[in-house]
Design a protein around this motif. Structure first.
Motif, PDB file in Angstrom:
ATOM      1  N   LYS A   2       0.830  -1.220   0.000  1.00 18.80           N
ATOM      2  CA  LYS A   2       0.000   0.000   0.000  1.00 18.80           C
ATOM      3  C   LYS A   2       0.854   1.255   0.000  1.00 18.80           C
ATOM      4  N   ILE A   3       1.963   1.208   0.742  1.00 15.58           N
ATOM      5  CA  ILE A   3       2.833   2.396   0.819  1.00 15.58           C
ATOM      6  C   ILE A   3       3.437   2.688  -0.546  1.00 15.58           C
ATOM      7  N   ARG A   4       3.830   1.591  -1.276  1.00 23.10           N
ATOM      8  CA  ARG A   4       4.389   1.796  -2.608  1.00 23.10           C
ATOM      9  C   ARG A   4       3.382   2.424  -3.558  1.00 23.10           C
ATOM     10  N   LEU A   5       2.132   1.927  -3.488  1.00 24.68           N
ATOM     11  CA  LEU A   5       1.082   2.508  -4.340  1.00 24.68           C
ATOM     12  C   LEU A   5       0.849   3.987  -4.037  1.00 24.68           C
ATOM     13  N   ILE A   6       0.881   4.299  -2.759  1.00 22.77           N
ATOM     14  CA  ILE A   6       0.669   5.718  -2.361  1.00 22.77           C
ATOM     15  C   ILE A   6       1.795   6.589  -2.926  1.00 22.77           C
ATOM     16  N   ILE A   7       3.024   6.091  -2.837  1.00 18.79           N
ATOM     17  CA  ILE A   7       4.163   6.856  -3.356  1.00 18.79           C
ATOM     18  C   ILE A   7       4.053   7.055  -4.861  1.00 18.79           C
ATOM     19  N   ILE A   8       3.648   5.965  -5.557  1.00 26.16           N
ATOM     20  CA  ILE A   8       3.494   6.066  -7.022  1.00 26.16           C
ATOM     21  C   ILE A   8       2.435   7.086  -7.385  1.00 26.16           C
ATOM     22  N   PHE A   9       1.301   7.027  -6.665  1.00 30.40           N
ATOM     23  CA  PHE A   9       0.219   7.994  -6.930  1.00 30.40           C
ATOM     24  C   PHE A   9       0.672   9.432  -6.657  1.00 30.40           C
ATOM     25  N   LEU A  10       1.452   9.616  -5.596  1.00 32.84           N
ATOM     26  CA  LEU A  10       1.943  10.963  -5.268  1.00 32.84           C
ATOM     27  C   LEU A  10       2.869  11.494  -6.351  1.00 32.84           C
ATOM     28  N   VAL A  11       3.728  10.588  -6.886  1.00 34.78           N
ATOM     29  CA  VAL A  11       4.640  11.002  -7.958  1.00 34.78           C
ATOM     30  C   VAL A  11       3.861  11.383  -9.204  1.00 34.78           C
ATOM     31  N   ILE A  12       2.873  10.507  -9.548  1.00 35.57           N
ATOM     32  CA  ILE A  12       2.044  10.796 -10.731  1.00 35.57           C
ATOM     33  C   ILE A  12       1.285  12.110 -10.541  1.00 35.57           C
ATOM     34  N   PHE A  13       0.752  12.327  -9.325  1.00 29.74           N
ATOM     35  CA  PHE A  13      -0.024  13.534  -9.035  1.00 29.74           C
ATOM     36  C   PHE A  13       0.857  14.788  -9.160  1.00 29.74           C
ATOM     37  N   THR A  14       2.078  14.663  -8.661  1.00 31.41           N
ATOM     38  CA  THR A  14       3.012  15.807  -8.739  1.00 31.41           C
ATOM     39  C   THR A  14       3.351  16.141 -10.176  1.00 31.41           C
ATOM     40  N   ILE A  15       3.578  15.089 -10.973  1.00 30.10           N
ATOM     41  CA  ILE A  15       3.900  15.318 -12.391  1.00 30.10           C
ATOM     42  C   ILE A  15       2.728  15.978 -13.107  1.00 30.10           C
ATOM     43  N   VAL A  16       1.530  15.514 -12.851  1.00 30.02           N
ATOM     44  CA  VAL A  16       0.331  16.076 -13.494  1.00 30.02           C
ATOM     45  C   VAL A  16       0.161  17.543 -13.110  1.00 30.02           C
ATOM     46  N   ILE A  17       0.311  17.827 -11.818  1.00 25.61           N
ATOM     47  CA  ILE A  17       0.165  19.219 -11.347  1.00 25.61           C
ATOM     48  C   ILE A  17       1.201  20.120 -12.002  1.00 25.61           C
ATOM     49  N   THR A  18       2.447  19.621 -12.105  1.00 24.03           N
ATOM     50  CA  THR A  18       3.522  20.407 -12.727  1.00 24.03           C
ATOM     51  C   THR A  18       3.211  20.702 -14.188  1.00 24.03           C
ATOM     52  N   LEU A  19       2.725  19.669 -14.909  1.00 19.66           N
ATOM     53  CA  LEU A  19       2.379  19.859 -16.327  1.00 19.66           C
ATOM     54  C   LEU A  19       1.229  20.833 -16.495  1.00 19.66           C
ATOM     55  N   LEU A  20       0.204  20.680 -15.645  1.00 19.14           N
ATOM     56  CA  LEU A  20      -0.940  21.591 -15.714  1.00 19.14           C
ATOM     57  C   LEU A  20      -0.519  23.032 -15.408  1.00 19.14           C
ATOM     58  N   SER A  21       0.376  23.203 -14.431  1.00 18.50           N
ATOM     59  CA  SER A  21       0.861  24.548 -14.079  1.00 18.50           C
ATOM     60  C   SER A  21       1.605  25.176 -15.245  1.00 18.50           C
ATOM     61  N   ARG A  22       2.407  24.332 -15.918  1.00 23.35           N
ATOM     62  CA  ARG A  22       3.173  24.863 -17.052  1.00 23.35           C
ATOM     63  C   ARG A  22       2.257  25.250 -18.205  1.00 23.35           C
ATOM     64  N   VAL A  23       1.241  24.391 -18.445  1.00 22.99           N
ATOM     65  CA  VAL A  23       0.258  24.704 -19.497  1.00 22.99           C
ATOM     66  C   VAL A  23      -0.464  26.008 -19.168  1.00 22.99           C
ATOM     67  N   TYR A  24      -0.800  26.187 -17.881  1.00 25.32           N
ATOM     68  CA  TYR A  24      -1.502  27.401 -17.446  1.00 25.32           C
ATOM     69  C   TYR A  24      -0.620  28.638 -17.681  1.00 25.32           C
ATOM     70  N   PHE A  25       0.649  28.514 -17.335  1.00 25.94           N
ATOM     71  CA  PHE A  25       1.554  29.653 -17.505  1.00 25.94           C
ATOM     72  C   PHE A  25       1.716  30.012 -18.972  1.00 25.94           C
ATOM     73  N   LEU A  26       1.919  28.967 -19.824  1.00 28.37           N
ATOM     74  CA  LEU A  26       2.147  29.223 -21.242  1.00 28.37           C
ATOM     75  C   LEU A  26       0.917  29.765 -21.945  1.00 28.37           C
ATOM     76  N   SER A  27      -0.255  29.259 -21.554  1.00 29.33           N
ATOM     77  CA  SER A  27      -1.479  29.644 -22.270  1.00 29.33           C
ATOM     78  C   SER A  27      -2.138  30.905 -21.712  1.00 29.33           C
ATOM     79  N   ILE A  28      -1.931  31.195 -20.435  1.00 32.14           N
ATOM     80  CA  ILE A  28      -2.658  32.311 -19.815  1.00 32.14           C
ATOM     81  C   ILE A  28      -1.710  33.369 -19.255  1.00 32.14           C
ATOM     82  N   LYS A  29      -0.836  32.974 -18.294  1.00 36.99           N
ATOM     83  CA  LYS A  29      -0.015  33.965 -17.608  1.00 36.99           C
ATOM     84  C   LYS A  29       0.951  34.671 -18.551  1.00 36.99           C
ATOM     85  N   SER A  30       1.547  33.930 -19.491  1.00 35.28           N
ATOM     86  CA  SER A  30       2.526  34.562 -20.376  1.00 35.28           C
ATOM     87  C   SER A  30       1.872  35.263 -21.563  1.00 35.28           C
ATOM     88  N   ASN A  31       0.539  35.157 -21.637  1.00 33.36           N
ATOM     89  CA  ASN A  31      -0.169  35.766 -22.758  1.00 33.36           C
ATOM     90  C   ASN A  31       0.087  37.266 -22.849  1.00 33.36           C
TER      91      ASN A  31
END
Length: 592
Positions: A2-31
């Motif tokens: 269970k601990i391994r699954l939680i760690i994997i999910f946290l890593v995936i979640f962090t990557i998704v958040i980072t990608l979404l943040s970058r998309v937000y910056f490129l499409s909106i903030k840097s506009n």
């Protein structure tokens, strides 16, 4: 597991958040940022530089104007060996039509500004007058490597007349540009006098034109436009024709003359001699001209009206007499002047070695008896005298609309302690009471204080009505002034008045003369040497300060002639002529 699954999910979640943040910056903030970049790619702003305002006298005579001309610029990136011949041909063409310019100097000027980073045409000649350039315009403007732009140069049509007051413009320095952005575009800024004091008004406000361009930088559309300001002129209180007249009657002398409205502080004339032609600064002063003026013992660069510091001599005596009255010395106070007074080991002499006999306030002013002021000053002390003089504006700036006005020195015990870390001596009190010692004034301070004696109000001197302030009422009983006024009348008209032989005007003038010593007289000298026997630069300064007409004061005339000797003899005739001219010009309407 269970601990391994939680760690994997946290890593995936962090990557998704980072990608979404970058998309937000490129499409909106840097506009916004990229929008600005895009704008800069297709919108050009063309600055519109305002024309510097004209300075006029009170009657509309031009004192500072702009002469039209042209600037020559050359295409950049021609400094390399590849384009050497092309550049030299361009310079040769310019020198052919304007032979006063040297080829080598123009090449040096061009190469100094040329670089791979500069894409603007390079200015090599900043100004050629319109009449001189116009016949050559077509020849030069047809060359694609040459750019011609209209230009203006400041010109002072009155030349040396009122030069210290009008001031001049010069090339803006790096510091000037930091403090004044517009000067980076027009290249000039006020450096002195009214040109500097009112630089913001005279230079005006920048205009602009925002132009939409295509990929080839060709204009497609005007998006926004603002015209530069045109309300940049100023009309001042000087009468330049009166100023010219004063210059004529002061020819060959060094010093200052002020003519001021006694009631409101308007300055009709303010001359500092010797004067100089402001145009030498507008066009660029030569090394020889600079050295000649800098080494002149008569100090033509100094605006003596506000920067000349002089011992006032006897013209300060009305102020000292006012302090006596303010500090409970009655108006019937009398002394017996025998020609000198001894304090300690020193003998303080009256200017009249045989003495004036019995002297009261009126006679002391009329005949300028030193002994009267010696003895009165010993009764009240320097601090009280200094306090009254402070009210009258001594040791202070007058507030006139000129730059770097000096304060002068109105000494007292505290002043000496701070400046020299020394005690005040009684002898210093008596010499201060006759305007010698540490007392220093500007001619404008004397003119202003004379206005107070004439009207009972202390005006603020000014050249431009925008700086006008209501004259100040002082906490001094006005009845005291009557004593001083009668004494000043007697200076001009009593048999033994110090100016009675030299005031010769149809106008009734109240006056006070002063002879301000430049060198001290040794105690061993029993008979004072005549002024005419002294070396020129050892002779006393000659003062006269006046107001007129006596019954209805309208104007103050203050004159100081450097090394002129006795005040009445040197300056009385000058003041008389000025009042006659004021009458002829219609400024004074009553003779009394």
């Amino acid at each position: 597991m269970k601990i391994r699954l939680i760690i994997i999910f946290l890593v995936i979640f962090t990557i998704v958040i980072t990608l979404l943040s970058r998309v937000y910056f490129l499409s909106i903030k840097s506009n916004t940022y990229y929008e600005e970049l895009s704008k800069n790619n297709y919108i050009n702003r063309v600055n519109k530089i305002p024309i510097r305002g004209i300075i006029e006298d009170r009657n509309g005579e031009k004192l500072a104007i702009n002469e039209m001309g042209f600037t020559i610029l050359i295409k950049p990136h021609l400094s390399s060996y590849k384009y050497k011949e092309q550049l030299e041909n361009i310079i040769d063409l310019i020198v052919k039509h304007f032979p006063k310019y040297e080829k080598e100097k123009l090449l040096k000027e061009y190469k100094k500004a040329d670089s791979s980073y500069n894409h603007d045409f390079i200015e090599i000649i900043d100004y050629i007058p319109y009449d001189e350039f116009f016949s050559k315009y077509t020849i030069l403007a047809s060359k694609e490597d040459i750019k011609i732009e209209s230009s203006t140069k400041r010109y002072y049509p009155q030349k040396e007349v009122a030069s210290h007051i009008i001031g001049y413009v010069g090339k803006a320095s790096k510091i000037d540009i930091l403090n004044n952005e517009l000067s980076s575009f027009n290249g000039i800024i006020g450096k002195n006098g009214l040109e500097k004091y009112y630089n913001t008004k005279l230079q005006g406000e920048m205009g602009y034109k925002d132009v939409k361009v295509n990929a080839l930088n060709k204009e497609i559309e005007i998006l926004d436009e603002k015209e530069p300001s045109i309300d940049n002129n100023i009309k001042i209180t000087l009468d330049i024709n009166l100023q010219k007249y004063i210059q004529e009657i002061f020819t060959g002398k060094s010093g200052a003359v002020i003519v001021m409205d006694a009631k409101n502080g308007e300055i009709l004339s303010a001359a500092s001699f010797p004067e100089f032609d402001n145009n030498i600064f507008a066009r660029g002063i030569s090394v020889k001209e600079w050295n000649d003026m800098r080494n002149d013992f008569n100090h033509p660069f100094t605006n003596k009206i506000i920067n000349g510091l002089y011992p006032p001599g006897s013209v300060i005596k009305m102020g000292v007499a006012l302090s006596f009255l303010e500090n409970n010395i009655k108006d019937n106070f009398n002394v017996n002047c025998s020609g000198s007074i001894t304090i300690g080991n020193r003998n303080f002499r009256c200017w009249k070695s045989t003495g004036h006999g019995n002297v009261g306030f009126r006679k002391a002013i009329a005949e300028s008896c030193d002994d009267f002021f010696y003895k009165g000053s010993l009764k009240i002390g320097i601090n009280k005298i200094s306090s009254t003089l402070d009210k009258l504006g001594f040791g202070q700036q007058t507030g006139v609309d000129q730059i770097n006005e000096f304060f002068g020195v109105n000494p007292n015990k505290e002043w000496k302690e701070k400046k020299y870390n020394q005690p005040w001596y009684v002898g210093e009190t008596v010499i201060s009471s006759i305007g010698q010692g540490n007392v220093l004034v500007t001619p404008l301070q004397i003119a202003r204080y004379t206005s107070y004696i004439a009207t009972g109000k202390l005006p603020k001197p000014h050249f431009y009505k925008a700086t006008y302030e209501e004259p100040k009422e002082l906490d001094i009983p006005l009845e005291y002034l009557d004593v001083l006024r009668k004494g000043m009348y007697d200076v001009s008209y009593a048999a033994k008045g110090t100016a009675s032989k030299h005031i010769n005007s149809k106008i009734t003038i109240a006056s006070k003369t002063g002879t301000a010593q430049v060198v001290s007289i040794p105690q061993s000298e029993k008979v004072r040497m005549k002024e005419s026997e002294l070396q020129y630069y050892q002779r006393s300064h000659a003062w006269i300060t006046t107001y007129a007409p006596f019954k209805n004061p309208q104007y103050v005339v203050t004159v100081i002639e450097e090394h002129g000797g006795h005040g009445g003899e040197a300056a009385g005739d000058i003041a008389s002529k000025i009042y006659d001219r004021l009458y002829e010009l219609g400024y004074i309407t009553s003779e009394e």
